[in-house]
Write a protein that holds these residues in place. Sequence first.
Motif, mmCIF file in Angstrom:
data_model
loop_
_atom_site.group_PDB
_atom_site.id
_atom_site.type_symbol
_atom_site.label_atom_id
_atom_site.label_comp_id
_atom_site.label_asym_id
_atom_site.label_seq_id
_atom_site.Cartn_x
_atom_site.Cartn_y
_atom_site.Cartn_z
ATOM 1 N N LYS A 212 41.592 -0.372 30.081
ATOM 2 C CA LYS A 212 42.784 0.187 29.430
ATOM 3 C C LYS A 212 42.759 1.716 29.433
ATOM 4 O O LYS A 212 43.814 2.352 29.255
ATOM 5 N N ASN A 213 41.599 2.310 29.629
ATOM 6 C CA ASN A 213 41.502 3.772 29.660
ATOM 7 C C ASN A 213 41.800 4.359 31.034
ATOM 8 O O ASN A 213 41.816 5.577 31.200
ATOM 9 N N ILE A 214 42.025 3.504 32.024
ATOM 10 C CA ILE A 214 42.222 3.974 33.403
ATOM 11 C C ILE A 214 43.586 3.544 33.920
ATOM 12 O O ILE A 214 43.986 2.384 33.766
ATOM 13 N N THR A 215 44.288 4.477 34.518
ATOM 14 C CA THR A 215 45.537 4.174 35.214
ATOM 15 C C THR A 215 45.398 4.597 36.668
ATOM 16 O O THR A 215 44.517 5.388 37.019
ATOM 17 N N VAL A 216 46.270 4.061 37.515
ATOM 18 C CA VAL A 216 46.212 4.419 38.927
ATOM 19 C C VAL A 216 47.618 4.528 39.502
ATOM 20 O O VAL A 216 48.526 3.784 39.097
ATOM 21 N N LYS A 251 41.380 8.413 30.675
ATOM 22 C CA LYS A 251 41.618 9.158 29.433
ATOM 23 C C LYS A 251 40.678 8.619 28.366
ATOM 24 O O LYS A 251 40.639 7.414 28.122
ATOM 25 N N PRO A 252 39.919 9.490 27.701
ATOM 26 C CA PRO A 252 38.997 9.029 26.653
ATOM 27 C C PRO A 252 39.761 8.577 25.408
ATOM 28 O O PRO A 252 40.948 8.881 25.247
ATOM 29 N N ASN A 253 39.070 7.876 24.534
ATOM 30 C CA ASN A 253 39.685 7.412 23.286
ATOM 31 C C ASN A 253 39.873 8.539 22.282
ATOM 32 O O ASN A 253 40.645 8.405 21.336
ATOM 33 N N VAL A 254 39.138 9.634 22.488
ATOM 34 C CA VAL A 254 39.262 10.804 21.617
ATOM 35 C C VAL A 254 40.054 11.888 22.356
ATOM 36 O O VAL A 254 40.344 11.753 23.550
ATOM 37 N N LYS A 255 40.392 12.946 21.646
ATOM 38 C CA LYS A 255 41.088 14.057 22.290
ATOM 39 C C LYS A 255 40.210 14.656 23.382
ATOM 40 O O LYS A 255 39.058 15.019 23.142
ATOM 41 N N ALA A 256 40.740 14.743 24.579
ATOM 42 C CA ALA A 256 39.958 15.199 25.725
ATOM 43 C C ALA A 256 39.561 16.668 25.572
ATOM 44 O O ALA A 256 40.387 17.518 25.213
ATOM 45 N N LEU A 298 32.202 5.699 40.691
ATOM 46 C CA LEU A 298 32.150 6.362 39.387
ATOM 47 C C LEU A 298 33.203 5.787 38.442
ATOM 48 O O LEU A 298 32.919 5.491 37.281
ATOM 49 N N PHE A 299 34.423 5.614 38.940
ATOM 50 C CA PHE A 299 35.506 5.095 38.098
ATOM 51 C C PHE A 299 35.279 3.643 37.693
ATOM 52 O O PHE A 299 35.802 3.191 36.672
ATOM 53 N N SER A 300 34.481 2.912 38.461
ATOM 54 C CA SER A 300 34.230 1.514 38.118
ATOM 55 C C SER A 300 33.441 1.368 36.819
ATOM 56 O O SER A 300 33.455 0.296 36.203
ATOM 57 N N VAL A 301 32.762 2.443 36.381
ATOM 58 C CA VAL A 301 31.971 2.374 35.145
ATOM 59 C C VAL A 301 32.306 3.489 34.163
ATOM 60 O O VAL A 301 31.697 3.578 33.096
ATOM 61 N N ILE A 302 33.269 4.328 34.486
ATOM 62 C CA ILE A 302 33.507 5.511 33.649
ATOM 63 C C ILE A 302 33.961 5.142 32.245
ATOM 64 O O ILE A 302 33.603 5.811 31.267
ATOM 65 N N ALA A 303 34.707 4.066 32.098
ATOM 66 C CA ALA A 303 35.157 3.666 30.765
ATOM 67 C C ALA A 303 33.987 3.234 29.890
ATOM 68 O O ALA A 303 34.005 3.425 28.669
ATOM 69 N N GLN A 304 32.953 2.656 30.507
ATOM 70 C CA GLN A 304 31.769 2.242 29.757
ATOM 71 C C GLN A 304 30.894 3.449 29.404
ATOM 72 O O GLN A 304 30.332 3.530 28.308
ATOM 73 N N VAL A 305 30.798 4.395 30.322
ATOM 74 C CA VAL A 305 30.029 5.618 30.058
ATOM 75 C C VAL A 305 30.739 6.488 29.019
ATOM 76 O O VAL A 305 30.114 7.169 28.214
ATOM 77 N N ALA A 306 32.070 6.461 29.052
ATOM 78 C CA ALA A 306 32.931 7.085 28.031
ATOM 79 C C ALA A 306 32.716 8.586 27.834
ATOM 80 O O ALA A 306 32.432 9.048 26.724
ATOM 81 N N PRO A 307 32.852 9.387 28.894
ATOM 82 C CA PRO A 307 32.817 10.838 28.685
ATOM 83 C C PRO A 307 34.022 11.278 27.858
ATOM 84 O O PRO A 307 35.050 10.590 27.808
ATOM 85 N N VAL A 309 36.004 13.765 28.337
ATOM 86 C CA VAL A 309 36.912 14.588 29.124
ATOM 87 C C VAL A 309 37.850 13.672 29.920
ATOM 88 O O VAL A 309 37.505 12.533 30.216
ATOM 89 N N GLU A 310 39.029 14.170 30.220
ATOM 90 C CA GLU A 310 39.963 13.442 31.078
ATOM 91 C C GLU A 310 39.549 13.658 32.528
ATOM 92 O O GLU A 310 39.297 14.791 32.943
ATOM 93 N N VAL A 311 39.458 12.575 33.275
ATOM 94 C CA VAL A 311 38.955 12.667 34.647
ATOM 95 C C VAL A 311 39.968 12.079 35.619
ATOM 96 O O VAL A 311 40.458 10.965 35.406
ATOM 97 N N HIS A 312 40.276 12.831 36.653
ATOM 98 C CA HIS A 312 41.197 12.391 37.702
ATOM 99 C C HIS A 312 40.404 12.158 38.984
ATOM 100 O O HIS A 312 39.613 13.009 39.389
ATOM 101 N N GLY A 313 40.618 11.011 39.602
ATOM 102 C CA GLY A 313 40.004 10.705 40.886
ATOM 103 C C GLY A 313 41.063 10.702 41.970
ATOM 104 O O GLY A 313 42.035 9.948 41.883
ATOM 105 N N ILE A 314 40.887 11.556 42.960
ATOM 106 C CA ILE A 314 41.951 11.786 43.953
ATOM 107 C C ILE A 314 41.406 11.570 45.360
ATOM 108 O O ILE A 314 40.384 12.158 45.736
ATOM 109 N N ILE A 315 42.104 10.726 46.109
ATOM 110 C CA ILE A 315 41.649 10.347 47.450
ATOM 111 C C ILE A 315 42.842 10.283 48.398
ATOM 112 O O ILE A 315 43.816 9.572 48.120
ATOM 113 N N ALA A 316 42.771 11.003 49.509
ATOM 114 C CA ALA A 316 43.726 10.844 50.602
ATOM 115 C C ALA A 316 43.058 9.947 51.637
ATOM 116 O O ALA A 316 42.132 10.372 52.324
#
Length: 498
Positions: A212-216, A251-256, A298-307, A309-316
């Motif tokens: 729920k913390n990740i959108t694409v 997006k983290p659960n707290v203010k980024a 990284l994004f496959s586990v980022i919600a569990q690691v829960a940094p 900060v707001e993190v954007h993953g960008i791939i062309a």
Amino acid sequence: MELILKNIGEELDESQVLFCPVLEGKEATLAMIKSLLYEDEKLIFAQAARENFLAKKGQSLVITDDTQTVILLGTGIKKKLSVEDWRQLAGQMIAHLRKIKAKKISLHASHWLKGNKDVSLLGQAIAEGLDLANYSFDKYKKADKNKINPNIEELIVYLEDKHKNDFSHGFEYGSYLAWGTTKARDLVNEPANHMTPSFLAEQAQEIAALNKNITVKILDKEQIAKLKMNAFLAVDKGSIEDPKFIHLKYKPNVKAKDKIALVGKGITFDSGGLSIKPGEAMEQMKIDMAGAATVIGLFSVIAQVAPKVEVHGIIAACENMPSGSAIKPGDIVTNMQGKSIEIANTDAEGRVTLADSLAYAQKQGIKQVVDLATLTGAVMVALGPDYAGLFANDAKLANDILTFADRAGEKMWQLPLPKEYKKLNQSKVADIRNIPSTRYGGAITAALFLEEFINKDTKWAHLDIAAPAYAERPVNIYTPLGGVGFGVRTLLEWLKNM
């Protein structure tokens, strides 16, 4: 694997194998054997002498009786074990479990905390080492009935009650770091007939659907064109596979505290285009999306690691292929910032797609960007097969990444961005040329090319992972041949500690 924590002094476990690291030297070896309280310890002393076991790195002493196998692991260290030592020792455990069928194993924390009392880091390193060493990519091979595949059901750890929470939390965190890395390894190891831009996009969508913390957001060719990413689209022109532009957001659960962009090069197969590679250089070019694999891993586990900060993953994501419609040497293309690029060589395509990826990241209002790319063979000439080249326009950003790379056991070396070399990328007919006017300093001139698309107020780091993205031979006991998943653990540690 179930982690079972028991107090020191509890009745000895019923595990099949007990692993005991030993500091180097005869005295440490004898002390360890005495601590195991064998009734016939003289026979064990004799075995150690007969096998010349002095606990040097890579040595082991296997002691077997009717109830349990005890394996002494040589550390090659005389005083203090580091996090990387712990990781390597956990890898040694897996190596032994490929020879001994055992589902229940154990260890005593006191044997491991030699000169280093950080119980949380110990838990983290053991989890990383076990999972990473136990990795294999064999989905396309028939099962070998004679092969022993380690299948640990229970890991029993004896330690003081006050240390249980620290070890447990560290172990959980280390597991996430390893799982993100193995996800990236899987993606790098996939053959190019499966690993297409669409496949990569589907991986991103699956991750977002589970968190729920990740959108694409996935952009198709028409949407990419509307954003005027014509540099990216130019590279794709020779392929029948549709390009995909992938934008993951956590997006983290707290203010980024901040917004960070991780940009991964996503060339799912690189033939070189019309500047075609020789056959032997093309064989492993399925790995040219390793930067993208790191981002998705990284994004496959980022919600569990829960940094925080707001993190954007960008791939062309696209292929670089030759055809009648492919981009040609001498063509001029323009990125979404309106900067023109002379294509002097179609095999220097990754930097051209990154010109749009980096521009897009900054357009999201992000002021701190890290890109990962299998960008140049020149960095391999400079640093060899195991090191990534790090370039950065901000000293603190570079130092932070290097610090967490060292902790993760991922080798990086900072290289310069000399202003006087910028002229080597000058074009007579465009704003910049995609290859320099010299054959020397190729990793540096490639990084300087990317810097041309970085705004003055953006902190930026570039990781040229051409060397460590794929292991032509095992790098160490927990990094086998194949995709490495390089950068996942470093960047997760960096994000977690911001």
